[in-house]
Design a protein around this motif. Structure first.
Motif, PDB file in Angstrom:
ATOM      1  N   ARG A   8       2.303  11.668   2.288  1.00 39.27           N
ATOM      2  CA  ARG A   8       3.499  11.372   3.078  1.00 39.27           C
ATOM      3  C   ARG A   8       3.170  11.377   4.563  1.00 39.27           C
ATOM      4  O   ARG A   8       2.223  12.035   4.995  1.00 39.27           O
ATOM      5  N   ALA A  43       6.495   4.643  -9.248  1.00 38.54           N
ATOM      6  CA  ALA A  43       7.266   4.951  -8.043  1.00 38.54           C
ATOM      7  C   ALA A  43       8.157   3.788  -7.615  1.00 38.54           C
ATOM      8  O   ALA A  43       8.828   3.873  -6.597  1.00 38.54           O
ATOM      9  N   GLY A  45       7.332   0.793  -6.403  1.00 40.41           N
ATOM     10  CA  GLY A  45       6.913   0.207  -5.131  1.00 40.41           C
ATOM     11  C   GLY A  45       6.497  -1.236  -5.326  1.00 40.41           C
ATOM     12  O   GLY A  45       6.178  -1.661  -6.436  1.00 40.41           O
ATOM     13  N   LEU A  48       0.823  -0.805  -2.774  1.00 41.67           N
ATOM     14  CA  LEU A  48       0.250   0.521  -2.536  1.00 41.67           C
ATOM     15  C   LEU A  48      -1.146   0.337  -1.945  1.00 41.67           C
ATOM     16  O   LEU A  48      -1.884  -0.566  -2.351  1.00 41.67           O
ATOM     17  N   LEU A 108       6.404   4.139   0.264  1.00 45.53           N
ATOM     18  CA  LEU A 108       6.338   5.306  -0.616  1.00 45.53           C
ATOM     19  C   LEU A 108       5.856   6.550   0.145  1.00 45.53           C
ATOM     20  O   LEU A 108       6.091   7.667  -0.290  1.00 45.53           O
ATOM     21  N   PRO A 111       9.382   8.442   2.296  1.00 44.16           N
ATOM     22  CA  PRO A 111      10.443   8.372   1.289  1.00 44.16           C
ATOM     23  C   PRO A 111      11.833   8.535   1.884  1.00 44.16           C
ATOM     24  O   PRO A 111      12.026   9.297   2.830  1.00 44.16           O
TER      25      PRO A 111
END
Ligand code: NI
Length: 195
Positions: A8, A43, A45, A48, A108, A111
């Motif tokens: 993150r 997730a 998405g 990635l 992602l 978030p």
């Protein structure tokens, strides 16, 4: 295969420049990509990049459906995982226009938030697939946007750093209010133009 933990915003792996891959056909790269695909789909998405799973290598994956309403909330929330998956190793982008278009993005690694990000509307991208063969494609619209977003991760750049107005960084749960307000504004403009 495994679902990987996603780094993150604030973790240093997301802020560094990732290393080129020496051999795109190496078994460890194949295994990494398999795990990235599983993680991206889990997730929900559209793409990635390897640094997002704590691997500082120049590898991205993405799924770009040919048609996607740029401001359509439903389409924005659910990505089409039947769209062709692209694996791009050591990617490079050539910008084919000076035109920038704002569009809502999520990540992602960031978030719960969405931001209005200007991106080039047409690019040419090159890289290598898992078979070691070169990939070269022209892309426009959402396809061009997702490639620019994912390749930025390889240079330590997250989408908020591309934004020109942080007043457009909002919670995902509020996007629908923004879209409704924009729709009403467009309608009013149309009415006054008709009058
Ligand atoms: Ni991202």
């Amino acid at each position: 295969m495994a679902i990987l933990k996603i780094a993150r915003m604030g973790h240093p792996v997301l802020a560094r420049v990732a290393e080129p891959v020496a051999d795109p056909t190496a078994p460890d790269i194949r295994a990494l990509v398999a795990d990235m695909v599983e993680t991206m789909i889990d997730a929900n998405g559209a793409g990635l990049a390897a640094p997002q799973v704590y691997v500082p290598k120049r590898v991205v994956i993405f799924q770009a459906p040919p048609e996607r309403a740029p401001e359509g909330l439903d389409e924005a929330e659910v990505f089409d995982h039947t769209a062709a998956l692209t694996v791009l190793i050591n990617p490079e982008i050539e910008v084919l226009t000076t035109e920038l278009e704002p569009g809502w993005e999520g990540c992602l690694s960031v978030p719960g938030l969405r931001g209005l990000v200007p991106r080039y509307t047409e690019i040419l991208y090159r890289g290598y697939g898992l078979d070691g063969l070169p990939v070269e494609r022209r892309a426009r619209g959402f396809h061009a946007r997702v490639v620019q977003h994912e390749c930025d991760h390889l240079d330590g750049v997250l989408y908020p750093q591309r934004m020109t107005d942080l007043g457009e960084l909002i919670f995902e749960s509020e996007v629908r209010h923004r879209i409704e307000a924009e729709r009403q504004k467009a309608e009013r403009q149309k009415e006054s133009a008709d009058a």
